[in-house]
Design a protein around this motif. Structure first.
Motif, PDB file in Angstrom:
ATOM      1  N   ARG A 183      18.314  -2.710 -48.570  1.00  0.00           N
ATOM      2  CA  ARG A 183      19.709  -2.304 -48.381  1.00  0.00           C
ATOM      3  C   ARG A 183      19.889  -0.816 -48.093  1.00  0.00           C
ATOM      4  NH1 ARG A 183      18.886  -3.711 -53.755  1.00  0.00           N
ATOM      5  NH2 ARG A 183      19.292  -2.091 -55.322  1.00  0.00           N
ATOM      6  N   ASN A 184      19.234   0.073 -48.824  1.00  0.00           N
ATOM      7  CA  ASN A 184      19.406   1.512 -48.612  1.00  0.00           C
ATOM      8  C   ASN A 184      18.281   2.042 -47.737  1.00  0.00           C
ATOM      9  OD1 ASN A 184      21.599   1.421 -50.368  1.00  0.00           O
ATOM     10  ND2 ASN A 184      20.396   2.047 -52.145  1.00  0.00           N
TER      11      ASN A 184
ATOM     12  N   TRP B 185      23.608   2.726 -45.542  1.00  0.00           N
ATOM     13  CA  TRP B 185      23.714   1.433 -46.209  1.00  0.00           C
ATOM     14  C   TRP B 185      24.939   0.688 -45.687  1.00  0.00           C
ATOM     15  CZ3 TRP B 185      25.409   5.982 -48.206  1.00  0.00           C
ATOM     16  CH2 TRP B 185      26.699   6.030 -48.737  1.00  0.00           C
TER      17      TRP B 185
ATOM     18  N   THR C 288      12.916   1.896 -46.760  1.00  0.00           N
ATOM     19  CA  THR C 288      14.087   1.088 -47.082  1.00  0.00           C
ATOM     20  C   THR C 288      13.921   0.538 -48.486  1.00  0.00           C
ATOM     21  OG1 THR C 288      14.432   0.470 -44.773  1.00  0.00           O
ATOM     22  CG2 THR C 288      15.474  -0.920 -46.437  1.00  0.00           C
TER      23      THR C 288
ATOM     24  N   SER D 272      22.036   7.030 -55.028  1.00  0.00           N
ATOM     25  CA  SER D 272      21.037   6.135 -54.428  1.00  0.00           C
ATOM     26  C   SER D 272      19.736   6.873 -54.172  1.00  0.00           C
ATOM     27  CB  SER D 272      21.581   5.540 -53.128  1.00  0.00           C
ATOM     28  OG  SER D 272      22.708   4.729 -53.367  1.00  0.00           O
TER      29      SER D 272
END
Length: 265
Positions: free
Chosen positions: A79-80, A95, A75, A136
């Protein structure tokens, strides 16, 4: 009841001009501060000494073990959430509590879902989520382990002699990724393992900003990754880091990418 009084147009114009002037001065001050606090990018020497230093860093973080790491889960910044099948070059990026993307990293195609994976989206909504997921993945996996990319195509290596003594490795990515031209100066500890880097990157206006590389974790495969990065005004943490030689060992109970594989994307 009385109606609210509307200021005359001349007053409104003065307010708008004053607000615009304030914002302009704020922007100028911010850019001025960045220019004042930025550090010039150092120069160095290309050639065998730089390559030897890069190889010593690879040894310090056990690059050979990374090559045997077939699957990774982590992680990024709380968040992602990433699941990366390195053997098949597939990724799952989640997310926002409800968005999930299954991504073919070779073709950049995939499947996008909302409502925690319960509802598939198509069209422009799908393209937007696929693009965000790929960006991301590029950024977050680079922070996970950029030290295995020191000899990628388009990478320039220079050995830099530091004013305080000792050597550092300047890496410039002239191709690849989403922001070619970015450069990083790796600072090493007494054991030759990176302790920090200084960044000259397009997305950060303050040039030469330093981030630590610490709290190194040894993955089950033997590879080392740093999970803590401390910067001025911001700390970045990679949490829930797990890895295995193959995906089935990391995610037992069925292929999490089955829908993507069956779609042929």
């Amino acid at each position: 009841s009385r109606s609210p009084v509307t200021p005359p147009p001349s007053v409104m114009r003065r307010i708008a001009i004053g607000l615009a002037t304030f914002l302009l001065l704020l922007l100028v001050s911010m850019f001025g501060a960045c220019a004042l606090l930025s550090k010039p990018r150092p120069d160095g020497e290309v050639g065998p000494r730089a390559d030897a230093l890069a190889h010593s860093i690879e040894t310090a973080i056990n690059k050979e073990a990374w090559a045997r790491t077939g699957a990774v889960r982590f992680t990024f910044g709380g968040r992602n959430r990433h699941l990366w099948d390195r053997q098949r070059m597939l990724a799952r990026v989640a997310w926002g509590g409800d968005k999930v993307v299954l991504l073919n990293l070779t073709t950049r195609n995939g499947l996008a879902y909302v409502k925690g994976g319960a509802q598939q989206v198509t069209g422009d909504a799908e393209k937007k989520l696929l693009s965000k997921a790929y960006a991301s993945w590029i950024n977050d996996t680079f922070w996970l382990n950029p030290l295995v990319k020191l000899f990628d195509d388009g990478v320039q290596r220079k050995i830099v002699t530091l004013p305080e003594g000792g050597n550092a490795l300047l890496i410039t990515y002239n191709a690849g990724g989403l922001t070619p031209g970015d450069a990083y100066l790796w600072l090493l500890d007494q054991n030759g393992r990176p302790r920090a880097w200084r960044m000259w990157v397009s997305i950060i206006p303050l040039k030469g900003i330093e981030s630590t590389w610490e709290n190194w974790a040894t993955l089950p495969t033997g590879a080392l990754v740093a999970t803590e990065h401390h910067m001025p005004l911001y700390n970045l943490r990679l949490s829930d880091v797990a890895a295995a030689a193959q995906l089935a060992d990391l995610e037992p109970g069925g292929d999490p990418f089955a829908a993507l594989v069956q779609s042929g994307r």
